[in-house]
Design an enzyme around this catalytic site. Sequence first.
Site, short mmCIF file in Angstrom:
data_model
loop_
_atom_site.label_atom_id
_atom_site.label_comp_id
_atom_site.label_asym_id
_atom_site.label_seq_id
_atom_site.Cartn_x
_atom_site.Cartn_y
_atom_site.Cartn_z
N MET A 1 0.68 -9.65 3.22
CA MET A 1 1.85 -8.85 3.55
C MET A 1 3.04 -9.77 3.82
SD MET A 1 -0.18 -6.25 6.01
CE MET A 1 1.14 -5.20 6.55
N ALA A 2 4.09 -9.56 3.01
CA ALA A 2 5.27 -10.40 3.15
C ALA A 2 5.83 -10.30 4.57
CB ALA A 2 6.32 -9.95 2.13
N GLN A 54 -1.45 -14.64 -3.11
CA GLN A 54 -0.93 -13.59 -3.97
C GLN A 54 0.32 -14.06 -4.70
OE1 GLN A 54 1.11 -9.79 -2.63
NE2 GLN A 54 -0.79 -8.93 -3.43
N CYS A 84 3.42 -3.72 -4.74
CA CYS A 84 4.56 -3.75 -3.83
C CYS A 84 5.69 -2.87 -4.34
CB CYS A 84 5.07 -5.18 -3.67
SG CYS A 84 6.44 -5.26 -2.52
N LYS A 123 -4.05 -6.37 -7.10
CA LYS A 123 -3.71 -5.33 -6.11
C LYS A 123 -2.79 -4.33 -6.77
CE LYS A 123 -2.53 -3.62 -1.92
NZ LYS A 123 -1.31 -4.06 -1.31
N GLY A 185 -5.24 1.61 2.65
CA GLY A 185 -4.23 2.61 2.98
C GLY A 185 -4.63 3.46 4.16
N ASP A 186 -3.86 3.31 5.26
CA ASP A 186 -4.01 4.19 6.42
C ASP A 186 -5.35 4.04 7.14
OD1 ASP A 186 -1.56 5.11 5.67
OD2 ASP A 186 -2.26 7.04 4.89
N GLY A 208 -4.04 -3.29 6.50
CA GLY A 208 -2.70 -3.87 6.55
C GLY A 208 -2.08 -3.67 7.91
N ARG A 209 -1.28 -2.61 8.04
CA ARG A 209 -0.46 -2.43 9.24
C ARG A 209 -1.27 -2.31 10.53
NH1 ARG A 209 2.51 2.53 6.76
NH2 ARG A 209 0.40 2.62 5.90
#
Length: 312
Positions: A1-2, A54, A84, A123, A185-186, A208-209
């Site tokens: 993740m950037a 990546q 992205c 990805k 995702g989520d 991710g988040r």
Amino acid sequence: MAGVTDRPFRQLCRAQGAGLAVSEMVASNALLWGSEKTRRRIDHAGEDEPVAVQIAGADPQMMADAARFNVDNGAQIIDINMGCPAKKVCNVMAGSALMQDERLVGRILDAVVNAVPVPVTLKIRTGWDPQHRNAAAIARLAERAGIQALAVHGRTRACGFRGEAEHDTVRAIKSGVGIPVIANGDITTPERAAEVLQETGADAVMIGRAAQGRPWIFRQIAWYLATGERLPEPGPSEISAILCEHLGNLYTFYGEYTGVRVARKHIAWYSKGQRDGNVFRQQINQVETAAAQLQSVRGYFARLADHGELAA
Ligand SMILES: Cc1cc2nc3c(=O)[nH]c(=O)nc-3n(C[C@H](O)[C@H](O)[C@H](O)COP(=O)(O)O)c2cc1C
């Protein structure tokens, strides 16, 4: 993740149980390789193996060159970004915009796979927009090209980060290929990770988040998948110890000036939802030195420990 998965954060996530942590994306434009940003992104000193990097771009030759450049700098897996949605990336027809042009996707995958002796992974999102969910076709193309694993963020490009990730599309993708598929995702809890694995038939999940400010989510998920039991949430003292070590690594990696500034968003994530978190974040964003930042963080979590509470 950037802007998130720099080396200190990757190392932390691996130490907390992540099986693999991929670098921030490195642009395929060789003109950028001399920049400070790229220099940091290709610094893998002391990183857990396999080192996964990546790359992003739209020109097959430039992507092949970027893959070689990163393998020469220690990459043991090359991951291609076609997931992205950022305007900066999509306007030059890279990231998820590429999914509109399957022939170009094929050329990029062939060029990169043939350029390097290491595994290449991909990805993607589920498609360009809800009318064009072509991820299953891209997945088959990827398998034919020699891609070794496929991560799918269960949203189309047009969906940005809105709505819920559509894991049924991930199931359809998985059933059409023999290579490992990673669902993304989520996924925010161990239970959700187990459900998504079940719903999609995927071989792994990608977080991710939910790892921002909660890197221990990886060990919680790993434990839950292995035992069916939930590990307790870390208390304020444990969080403080993890965060302070994280901060120390950021100062070493970026130098004090930049390290203190990069640290602010992480501190905000670690303190999100906690008692008096807003006041603490306003105050910590004014702090300019590493010593004062550490002191302030320790003080805040010690106060939480004194209150004997931490939001779930
Ligand atoms: C700040 C930020 C930066 C991201 N940068 C990248 C990136 O460079 N490459 C990539 O493949 N995905 C990137 N993503 C997407 C995530 O990898 C992931 O697919 C997405 O956030 C959905 O997963 P999550 O719900 O677990 O966060 C980024 C997401 C965020 C929020």
